[in-house]
Design an enzyme around this catalytic site. Structure first.
Site, short mmCIF file in Angstrom:
data_model
loop_
_atom_site.label_atom_id
_atom_site.label_comp_id
_atom_site.label_asym_id
_atom_site.label_seq_id
_atom_site.Cartn_x
_atom_site.Cartn_y
_atom_site.Cartn_z
N ASP A 169 0.85 -1.19 0.00
CA ASP A 169 0.00 0.00 0.00
C ASP A 169 0.89 1.24 0.00
O ASP A 169 1.71 1.42 0.90
CB ASP A 169 -0.88 -0.01 1.26
CG ASP A 169 -2.00 1.01 1.19
OD1 ASP A 169 -1.81 2.08 0.57
OD2 ASP A 169 -3.08 0.75 1.76
N THR A 242 1.94 -9.70 -13.06
CA THR A 242 0.56 -10.00 -12.67
C THR A 242 -0.43 -9.23 -13.53
O THR A 242 -0.09 -8.26 -14.22
CB THR A 242 0.33 -9.62 -11.20
OG1 THR A 242 0.44 -8.20 -11.05
CG2 THR A 242 1.35 -10.30 -10.29
#
Length: 268
Positions: A169, A242
């Site tokens: 984050d 990803t």
């Protein structure tokens, strides 16, 4: 995460702490605990926010079926024997794995390395367990809870062959920068758990956070940049691209990898 008081008059004291409902009522009695270390007693600023989202039937079944074998709660009450847990394999700690697709791919590509994968996202925990079972990946263990408590209380010195922190984050607001994981204090703790020469590998698509990572890692005496020019590293082949990362790249985001080696002179 904010602590809230129950306004009902039956509460014994007005300033008594009442844990949020998600902390006290496990959805999976034999699965990950809602708050394994009693984290409301930790006054440390946290770098993560637990997220409750829908657990699919498959994820829930994987949690019920596999948690007792491949899962563990970070309760801070014991020191883990990683050699026993992973049948003698060298172990890499991954902090924050999302839905687990990249973790499962890395485990499949490198069966000679154990991956201790930590997250607080229940659907992701279930998904990674399901992927591990489906693909016969016995070199994955899924840990639930606070990675700081895991490092500080449950891992022996020099026990890790590597540490991966992919897309943490970024806490983009300036007032939240103190919540970012990659800080000098975290690096000092991590260095004591990494074996000499082990690599800390970070990746982020948030440019200001990448700059902070490079700054604090370069300044830390326990780590050495693997890049001769002292900058960012090209994405290593072992880190999968990803879907989330691909979407970011399509939007023009720049992903930075940082690979720093634990210096041999680190004191535990």
């Amino acid at each position: 995460m904010s602590e809230s008081l129950n306004p009902q008059p039956s509460v014994p004291a007005a300033n008594s702490y009442v844990p949020p409902k998600w902390r006290t009522e496990p959805r999976f009695p034999d699965g990950p605990a809602p708050d394994p270390a009693g984290s409301h007693h930790e006054r440390r600023i946290r770098s993560f926010q637990p997220r409750r989202s829908r657990v699919t039937t498959g994820q829930g079944e994987a949690l019920k079926r596999l948690w007792g074998t491949w899962g563990l709660d970070i309760d801070g009450h014991r020191v883990l024997d990683l050699k026993e847990m992973f049948d003698g394999l060298p172990v890499v700690l991954e902090i924050g794995f999302g839905m687990g697709e990249a973790t499962a791919q890395m485990a499949a590509d490198d069966p000679g390395t154990g991956i201790l994968a930590v997250d607080v996202h229940t659907p992701g925990q279930g998904n990674l367990l399901a992927l591990a079972e489906r693909n016969g990946l016995t070199n994955i263990r899924v840990a639930n809870g606070d990675a700081i408590i895991l490092l500080r209380e449950m891992l022996p010195p020099d026990s890790l062959a590597g540490l991966r922190v992919y897309f943490p984050d970024p806490w983009p607001k300036a007032r939240h920068h103190k919540r970012r994981l990659i800080q000098p204090e975290f690096l000092t703790l991590a260095a004591t758990r990494l074996a000499p020469g082990a690599v800390l590998h970070c990746a982020t698509d948030w440019e200001p956070y990448a700059e902070q990572m490079l700054e604090v890692l370069t300044a830390h005496p326990d780590f050495e940049n693997t890049q001769p020019d002292g900058g960012y590293a090209p994405r290593p082949e072992f880190r999968p691209l990803t879907r989330f990362e691909g979407q970011g790249l399509d939007k023009g985001h720049v992903v930075h990898d940082l690979l720093f080696r634990r210096a041999a002179n680190t004191e535990n």
